[in-house]
Write an enzyme that holds these catalytic residues in place. Structure first.
Site: not given
Ligand SMILES: Nc1c(N[C@@H]2O[C@H](COP(=O)(O)O)[C@@H](O)[C@H]2O)[nH]c(=O)[nH]c1=O
Ligand SMILES: [Zn+2]
Length: 360
Positions: A55, A87, A157, A199, A291, A293
């Site tokens: 965001e 955000c 596979a 493996t 991956e 055995g």
């Molecule tokens: N929108 C959004 C997330 N949203 C929320 O924020 C948490 C991580 O927060 P922080 O430790 O501040 O990076 C993540 O576990 C999720 O719940 N996280 C992300 O890394 N990227 C993003 O775009």
């Molecule tokens: Zn965020």
């Protein structure tokens, strides 16, 4: 089926999010699009843990135009101070009019509070657009945050008669190049790829993503005995890292040999798939690709380390009673004990077939 505008924008978010495949652990894959008069005025994605969220990048990209705009994001905006500030506050400050959310954040630190905060600030919020696709992209994140364990995928596979190698152990290659390319793409999306000592001895694999670009997952070898060859591709750690996990005090000379090669060595006792998953969870891993055995695969299934299976089936027959199969003994004697797989999808790739399924 044609997608409506909201669905198209959410799919665009997912496409943006995918640019960071394999790079965000332990964080989710998130993309964000900002729209004004049906035109994209800003977009962004989360590049990795510790960096700003999707965001924030999209808001920066839109600048002043974000005022009164509609924001699309595949995961509920966060409402907490983590590695980065919330955000929700950035969206409120930018005075956006509407936020369209793909799915609620399963993270207990967020989980609905982001949506609530936006609504309280007078922003219109819609939740659940392309929800299944959003959940599918972040299935590893959802699992990790709810179950405190990385997401485990078993890939193998086999021939049409269920063999992964000949009776002499020869297995290069069961499938064609297109299927192997698909595996390399899968490796890009995973944080670790695990094999057992067998493996390494039998196949001397590289376990890299060279046909699908970056990043490479950490290559992990589980070996109780460290009875491993001194000349193995996995000990070439110039471009891709390797971690060997063994039990306490096993073969200190070989451990030293590996460390001199730049291979990381860890000791875990007892060495089980579940212990390895717990260890990788602590190291912030999201998804782990097995991956290995048949024996290790059976142990990993039995102790809850596998959540999804991707099987490739080559239209070839090997025959023979003792040729190895992809999953070793699970101790079942009755058909009614067989593991039932769910949410099956399938398709073809090159001259081979694939089946993807989930363990319940
Ligand atoms: N929108 C959004 C997330 N949203 C929320 O924020 C948490 C991580 O927060 P922080 O430790 O501040 O990076 C993540 O576990 C999720 O719940 N996280 C992300 O890394 N990227 C993003 O775009
Ligand atoms: Zn965020």
């Amino acid at each position: 089926m044609t997608l409506n505008f909201d669905q198209q924008m959410m799919q665009h978010c997912l496409q943006l999010a995918r640019q960071a495949l394999g790079k965000t652990a332990p964080n989710p894959l998130v993309g964000c699009v900002i729209i004004q008069d049906k035109k994209i005025i800003g977009e962004g994605f989360h590049p990795g843990a510790g960096q700003p969220h999707a965001e924030v990048f999209a808001l920066r990209n839109a600048g002043e135009q974000a005022q009164g705009a509609t924001v699309y994001v595949n995961l509920e905006p966060c409402n907490h101070f983590g590695r980065t500030p919330p955000c929700t506050e950035a969206l409120i400050q930018a005075q956006v009019a509407k936020v369209v959310v793909g799915m609620v954040d399963p993270n207990p630190l967020v989980s609905g509070t982001g949506i609530q905060r936006l609504k309280e600030a007078g922003i219109e919020v819609i939740v659940g657009v392309e929800e299944q696709a959003c959940q599918s992209l972040n299935e590893a994140f959802i699992h990790r945050i709810l179950h405190h364990q990385p997401w485990g995928i078993l890939k193998y596979a086999m021939t049409l008669d269920g063999k992964i190698a000949t009776t002499t152990g020869h297995s290069s290659w069961v499938t064609g190049t297109e299927a192997r390319q698909k595996v390399h793409q899968l490796r890009v999306a995973c944080d670790a790829v695990i094999v057992g000592g067998n493996t390494v001895r039998r196949d001397n694999p590289w376990l890299t993503t060279h046909e699908a670009g970056e990043p490479n997952p950490l290559r992990v070898v589980m070996s109780r005995t460290l009875n491993l060859p001194k000349a193995a591709h996995l000990w070439d750690t110039q471009d891709v890292k390797t971690l060997v996990i063994t039990e306490e005090g096993v073969n200190p000379d070989f451990q030293q040999f590996l460390q001199n090669k730049g291979v990381e060595v860890a000791e875990l006792s007892p060495l089980t798939p579940a212990q390895v998953m717990a260890y990788l969870y602590e190291r912030q891993f999201l998804s782990v690709l097995w991956e290995c055995g048949g024996n290790l695969a059976a142990n990993a299934i039995a102790d809850g380390s596998i959540h999804k299976i991707l099987a490739f089936i080559a239209p070839k027959i090997i025959g023979g009673k003792i040729a190895p199969s992809p999953v070793g003994d699970l101790g079942f004697t009755l058909m009614t004990e067989a593991l039932s797989l769910e949410r099956i999808t399938w398709g073809s790739v090159g001259c081979d077939f694939w089946i993807e399924s989930y363990l319940s």
